[in-house]
Write a protein that holds these residues in place. Structure first.
Motif, PDB file in Angstrom:
ATOM      1  N   LEU A  15       0.839  -1.202   0.000  1.00 53.84           N
ATOM      2  CA  LEU A  15       0.000   0.000   0.000  1.00 53.84           C
ATOM      3  C   LEU A  15       0.873   1.250   0.000  1.00 53.84           C
ATOM      4  O   LEU A  15       1.852   1.340   0.748  1.00 53.84           O
ATOM      5  CB  LEU A  15      -0.903   0.017   1.226  1.00 53.84           C
ATOM      6  N   THR A  16       0.503   2.213  -0.831  1.00 54.98           N
ATOM      7  CA  THR A  16       1.189   3.503  -0.861  1.00 54.98           C
ATOM      8  C   THR A  16       0.148   4.613  -0.735  1.00 54.98           C
ATOM      9  O   THR A  16      -0.988   4.453  -1.166  1.00 54.98           O
ATOM     10  CB  THR A  16       1.973   3.701  -2.172  1.00 54.98           C
ATOM     11  N   ALA A  17       0.556   5.715  -0.148  1.00 55.44           N
ATOM     12  CA  ALA A  17      -0.342   6.861  -0.005  1.00 55.44           C
ATOM     13  C   ALA A  17      -0.476   7.569  -1.341  1.00 55.44           C
ATOM     14  O   ALA A  17       0.480   7.648  -2.112  1.00 55.44           O
ATOM     15  CB  ALA A  17       0.199   7.817   1.050  1.00 55.44           C
ATOM     16  N   SER A  18      -1.644   8.079  -1.619  1.00 59.50           N
ATOM     17  CA  SER A  18      -1.889   8.801  -2.858  1.00 59.50           C
ATOM     18  C   SER A  18      -1.308  10.201  -2.778  1.00 59.50           C
ATOM     19  O   SER A  18      -1.402  10.870  -1.744  1.00 59.50           O
ATOM     20  CB  SER A  18      -3.401   8.892  -3.119  1.00 59.50           C
ATOM     21  N   ALA A  19      -0.736  10.655  -3.872  1.00 64.64           N
ATOM     22  CA  ALA A  19      -0.230  12.032  -3.944  1.00 64.64           C
ATOM     23  C   ALA A  19      -1.386  13.020  -3.985  1.00 64.64           C
ATOM     24  O   ALA A  19      -1.196  14.209  -3.748  1.00 64.64           O
ATOM     25  CB  ALA A  19       0.649  12.187  -5.173  1.00 64.64           C
ATOM     26  N   LEU A  20      -2.584  12.535  -4.255  1.00 64.98           N
ATOM     27  CA  LEU A  20      -3.761  13.403  -4.341  1.00 64.98           C
ATOM     28  C   LEU A  20      -4.478  13.568  -3.000  1.00 64.98           C
ATOM     29  O   LEU A  20      -5.545  14.174  -2.954  1.00 64.98           O
ATOM     30  CB  LEU A  20      -4.741  12.839  -5.372  1.00 64.98           C
ATOM     31  N   ASN A  21      -3.906  13.045  -1.927  1.00 67.63           N
ATOM     32  CA  ASN A  21      -4.514  13.141  -0.606  1.00 67.63           C
ATOM     33  C   ASN A  21      -4.727  14.607  -0.238  1.00 67.63           C
ATOM     34  O   ASN A  21      -3.825  15.426  -0.383  1.00 67.63           O
ATOM     35  CB  ASN A  21      -3.610  12.457   0.431  1.00 67.63           C
ATOM     36  N   ALA A  51      -5.342  -0.230  -7.992  1.00 68.43           N
ATOM     37  CA  ALA A  51      -4.116  -0.931  -8.363  1.00 68.43           C
ATOM     38  C   ALA A  51      -3.241  -0.024  -9.221  1.00 68.43           C
ATOM     39  O   ALA A  51      -3.740   0.761 -10.029  1.00 68.43           O
ATOM     40  CB  ALA A  51      -4.461  -2.203  -9.123  1.00 68.43           C
ATOM     41  N   THR A  52      -1.935  -0.121  -9.026  1.00 71.32           N
ATOM     42  CA  THR A  52      -0.987   0.621  -9.847  1.00 71.32           C
ATOM     43  C   THR A  52      -0.316  -0.342 -10.803  1.00 71.32           C
ATOM     44  O   THR A  52      -0.395  -1.565 -10.646  1.00 71.32           O
ATOM     45  CB  THR A  52       0.089   1.313  -8.984  1.00 71.32           C
ATOM     46  N   GLU A  53       0.370   0.208 -11.779  1.00 72.02           N
ATOM     47  CA  GLU A  53       1.058  -0.621 -12.756  1.00 72.02           C
ATOM     48  C   GLU A  53       2.250  -1.355 -12.155  1.00 72.02           C
ATOM     49  O   GLU A  53       2.716  -2.337 -12.722  1.00 72.02           O
ATOM     50  CB  GLU A  53       1.517   0.241 -13.939  1.00 72.02           C
ATOM     51  N   GLU A  54       2.746  -0.893 -11.024  1.00 73.26           N
ATOM     52  CA  GLU A  54       3.907  -1.507 -10.378  1.00 73.26           C
ATOM     53  C   GLU A  54       3.537  -2.686  -9.483  1.00 73.26           C
ATOM     54  O   GLU A  54       4.372  -3.212  -8.771  1.00 73.26           O
ATOM     55  CB  GLU A  54       4.676  -0.470  -9.544  1.00 73.26           C
ATOM     56  N   GLY A  55       2.275  -3.076  -9.475  1.00 73.87           N
ATOM     57  CA  GLY A  55       1.845  -4.187  -8.638  1.00 73.87           C
ATOM     58  C   GLY A  55       1.540  -3.790  -7.206  1.00 73.87           C
ATOM     59  O   GLY A  55       1.388  -4.636  -6.339  1.00 73.87           O
ATOM     60  N   LYS A  56       1.479  -2.503  -6.955  1.00 71.62           N
ATOM     61  CA  LYS A  56       1.122  -2.011  -5.624  1.00 71.62           C
ATOM     62  C   LYS A  56      -0.290  -1.451  -5.688  1.00 71.62           C
ATOM     63  O   LYS A  56      -0.957  -1.496  -6.715  1.00 71.62           O
ATOM     64  CB  LYS A  56       2.116  -0.949  -5.169  1.00 71.62           C
ATOM     65  N   TYR A  57      -0.743  -0.890  -4.563  1.00 75.01           N
ATOM     66  CA  TYR A  57      -2.077  -0.311  -4.476  1.00 75.01           C
ATOM     67  C   TYR A  57      -1.960   1.074  -3.873  1.00 75.01           C
ATOM     68  O   TYR A  57      -1.325   1.260  -2.843  1.00 75.01           O
ATOM     69  CB  TYR A  57      -2.987  -1.192  -3.619  1.00 75.01           C
ATOM     70  N   GLU A  58      -2.585   2.053  -4.519  1.00 74.36           N
ATOM     71  CA  GLU A  58      -2.573   3.422  -4.033  1.00 74.36           C
ATOM     72  C   GLU A  58      -3.834   3.665  -3.220  1.00 74.36           C
ATOM     73  O   GLU A  58      -4.942   3.406  -3.689  1.00 74.36           O
ATOM     74  CB  GLU A  58      -2.516   4.374  -5.221  1.00 74.36           C
ATOM     75  N   VAL A  59      -3.659   4.148  -1.997  1.00 70.37           N
ATOM     76  CA  VAL A  59      -4.785   4.418  -1.110  1.00 70.37           C
ATOM     77  C   VAL A  59      -5.394   5.759  -1.507  1.00 70.37           C
ATOM     78  O   VAL A  59      -4.766   6.801  -1.369  1.00 70.37           O
ATOM     79  CB  VAL A  59      -4.337   4.436   0.371  1.00 70.37           C
ATOM     80  N   VAL A  60      -6.631   5.711  -2.012  1.00 72.10           N
ATOM     81  CA  VAL A  60      -7.310   6.936  -2.438  1.00 72.10           C
ATOM     82  C   VAL A  60      -8.253   7.469  -1.364  1.00 72.10           C
ATOM     83  O   VAL A  60      -8.664   8.622  -1.420  1.00 72.10           O
ATOM     84  CB  VAL A  60      -8.062   6.732  -3.777  1.00 72.10           C
ATOM     85  N   ALA A  61      -8.603   6.644  -0.402  1.00 69.63           N
ATOM     86  CA  ALA A  61      -9.401   7.074   0.750  1.00 69.63           C
ATOM     87  C   ALA A  61      -8.931   6.281   1.956  1.00 69.63           C
ATOM     88  O   ALA A  61      -8.980   5.057   1.961  1.00 69.63           O
ATOM     89  CB  ALA A  61     -10.891   6.843   0.511  1.00 69.63           C
TER      90      ALA A  61
END
Length: 75
Positions: A15-21, A51-61
């Motif tokens: 899981l990664t934090a979204s830059a749009l937070n 899901a991201t292209e790198e196989g990770k997941y971006e947390v949008v909320a």
């Protein structure tokens, strides 16, 4: 008809934090209080991810919940 998405358990390291937070400041006291609440009561609300292209997941909320979960792992 409404569209449902599935629930998945995703490892924290994917899981990664979204830059749009919308919350730009990392208020440590808020994250620590949320971490204590999660420790006492569990995670009561899911994180919403894409899901991201790198196989990770971006947390949008749920960026603060993500930070609190990561703080618990470090403790």
């Amino acid at each position: 008809m409404s569209e449902f998405t599935s629930l998945q358990q995703i490892p924290l390291n994917k899981l990664t934090a979204s830059a749009l937070n919308v919350r730009k400041k990392d208020r440590r006291a808020d994250v620590d209080a949320l971490a204590a609440s999660i420790l006492a009561h569990g995670l009561l609300q899911n994180l919403n991810v894409v899901a991201t292209e790198e196989g990770k997941y971006e947390v949008v909320a749920g960026g603060r919940r993500l930070a609190a979960l990561k703080a618990l792992v470090k403790a």
